[in-house]
Design an enzyme around this catalytic site. Structure first.
Site, PDB file in Angstrom:
ATOM      1  N   ALA A 167      -6.860  -3.155   7.387  1.00  0.00           N
ATOM      2  CA  ALA A 167      -6.568  -4.586   7.431  1.00  0.00           C
ATOM      3  C   ALA A 167      -5.966  -4.921   8.788  1.00  0.00           C
ATOM      4  O   ALA A 167      -5.385  -4.057   9.464  1.00  0.00           O
ATOM      5  CB  ALA A 167      -5.608  -4.954   6.316  1.00  0.00           C
TER       6      ALA A 167
ATOM      7  N   GLU B 226      -0.999   3.504   5.403  1.00  0.00           N
ATOM      8  CA  GLU B 226      -0.158   2.332   5.087  1.00  0.00           C
ATOM      9  C   GLU B 226       1.321   2.661   5.022  1.00  0.00           C
ATOM     10  O   GLU B 226       2.170   1.835   5.353  1.00  0.00           O
ATOM     11  CB  GLU B 226      -0.601   1.702   3.751  1.00  0.00           C
ATOM     12  CG  GLU B 226      -1.953   1.007   3.785  1.00  0.00           C
ATOM     13  CD  GLU B 226      -3.117   1.922   3.448  1.00  0.00           C
ATOM     14  OE1 GLU B 226      -2.951   3.160   3.536  1.00  0.00           O
ATOM     15  OE2 GLU B 226      -4.188   1.400   3.110  1.00  0.00           O
TER      16      GLU B 226
ATOM     17  N   GLY C 170      -7.491   0.030   4.724  1.00  0.00           N
ATOM     18  CA  GLY C 170      -8.542  -0.764   4.080  1.00  0.00           C
ATOM     19  C   GLY C 170      -9.946  -0.301   4.463  1.00  0.00           C
ATOM     20  O   GLY C 170     -10.896  -0.495   3.712  1.00  0.00           O
TER      21      GLY C 170
ATOM     22  N   GLU D 194     -10.612   2.531   2.210  1.00  0.00           N
ATOM     23  CA  GLU D 194     -10.830   1.937   0.881  1.00  0.00           C
ATOM     24  C   GLU D 194     -12.202   1.279   0.785  1.00  0.00           C
ATOM     25  O   GLU D 194     -12.851   1.319  -0.255  1.00  0.00           O
ATOM     26  CB  GLU D 194      -9.716   0.916   0.589  1.00  0.00           C
ATOM     27  CG  GLU D 194      -8.362   1.596   0.386  1.00  0.00           C
ATOM     28  CD  GLU D 194      -7.208   0.617   0.397  1.00  0.00           C
ATOM     29  OE1 GLU D 194      -7.172  -0.244   1.306  1.00  0.00           O
ATOM     30  OE2 GLU D 194      -6.337   0.698  -0.487  1.00  0.00           O
TER      31      GLU D 194
END
Ligand code: DAK
Length: 257
Positions: A64, A132, A109, A112
């Site tokens: 992200a 993260e 992300g 993911e």
């Protein structure tokens, strides 16, 4: 299609969902929305039979957009809700075979995102991880759940607690990566595999549903789902073609109908 995410389909029914946001395909809220739209297109378009998700030759996605997130407060995140999670759910539920072709970094992300696909084909220079924790966060787009289902509880904890990066070979040993190829071949190999799946029967969709939904259920319910989907295969044209071809000692040309 979108500014940062496009969907193009080749003559073999293979769609490529391509991310393109220099320099590292950081996932900002606009990309979350565009990915969701791309997932919906791949779900709805009957001419699309298999899908490759690709971030281009340098990087898959570094996660992200940290700079965008730094400026957001609790209320904004709360309002955005599971925005990214919803996008990834749409991708994970594409009822066709999906392959993430990963060059370079697939972090946070980005990792993911790769986990939404059925398979991960990685370049030999790819690096995966859930960093993260170093930002004071935990994975928020399926990383604590899809990763755990794929590599097991203690390995997932090692990844999420430590926030380290892992090379493609290590990820292959863990079962996170399915194939490792030279960096300049990985996309083509993913497309080649997707083309083979695109020629497969409608039963592939039943198989995906049985496995992905069955793993969330208790064993008796999962076996009932399997029976239902097995039986449903008999409603497809491809089951007739497949069995007729076997009896005639030939090979079926499936229609995915
Ligand atoms: N976001 C924004 N910018 C990024 C970025 C990122 N994730 N990653 C890299 N960049 C930018 C760098 O700031 C730099 O920009 P400039 O300084 O040139 O302006 C440029 O990309 C190149 O990066 P580096 O100079 O750092 O290049 P290196 O080759 O040295 O390193 C790297 C590349 C990818 C290893 C490194 O940049 C890095 O570690 N990046 C951060 C990776 C990371 O921590 N990813 C996790 C992000 S958190 C949500 C659910 C989930 C999430 C969000 C919301 N909801 C439910 C709503 C997910 C969160 C995450 O993914």
């Amino acid at each position: 299609m979108g500014e940062f995410v496009t969907v193009t389909t080749d003559a073999h029914g293979v769609a490529t969902i391509r991310l393109d946001r220099a320099p590292v395909n950081a996932l900002n809220p606009q990309i979350w929305a565009e990915l969701r739209e791309a997932g919906q297109v791949c779900t709805d378009d009957n001419d699309i039979k298999a899908v490759v998700i690709w971030g281009g030759p340098k990087v898959f996605a570094a996660g992200a957009d940290i700079k965008a997130m730094r400026a957001m407060d609790f209320q904004e995140f709360f309002a955005a809700g599971g925005g990214l999670q919803e996008s990834f759910k749409t991708l994970a539920r594409i009822p066709k075979v999906t392959i993430a072709a990963v060059n370079g970094y697939a972090l946070g992300g980005g990792c993911e995102l790769s986990l939404t696909a059925d398979f991960r084909y990685a370049a030999d220079n790819a690096k995966f991880g859930q960093p993260e924790i170093k930002l004071g966060l935990i994975p928020g787009a399926g990383g604590s759940q899809r990763l755990t289902r794929l590599i097991g509880v203690s390995k997932a904890k090692e990844w999420v607690y430590g926030g380290e990066m892992y090379d493609a070979q290590t990820c292959e040993q863990l079962g996170l990566v399915d194939r490792v190829y030279p960096a300049d071949e990985v996309y083509d190999r993913a497309v080649e595999a997707a083309r083979a799946y695109a020629k497969g029967p409608y039963a592939l969709r039943m198989a995906k549903k049985a496995i992905d939904e069955g793993i969330e259920m208790d064993i008796d319910a999962a076996l009932r789902l399997e029976t239902t989907l097995f039986t449903a295969c008999f409603a497809t044209e491809d089951q007739k073609l497949g069995m007729d071809a076997f009896i005639a000692k030939g090979a079926a040309e499936f229609t995915q109908r």
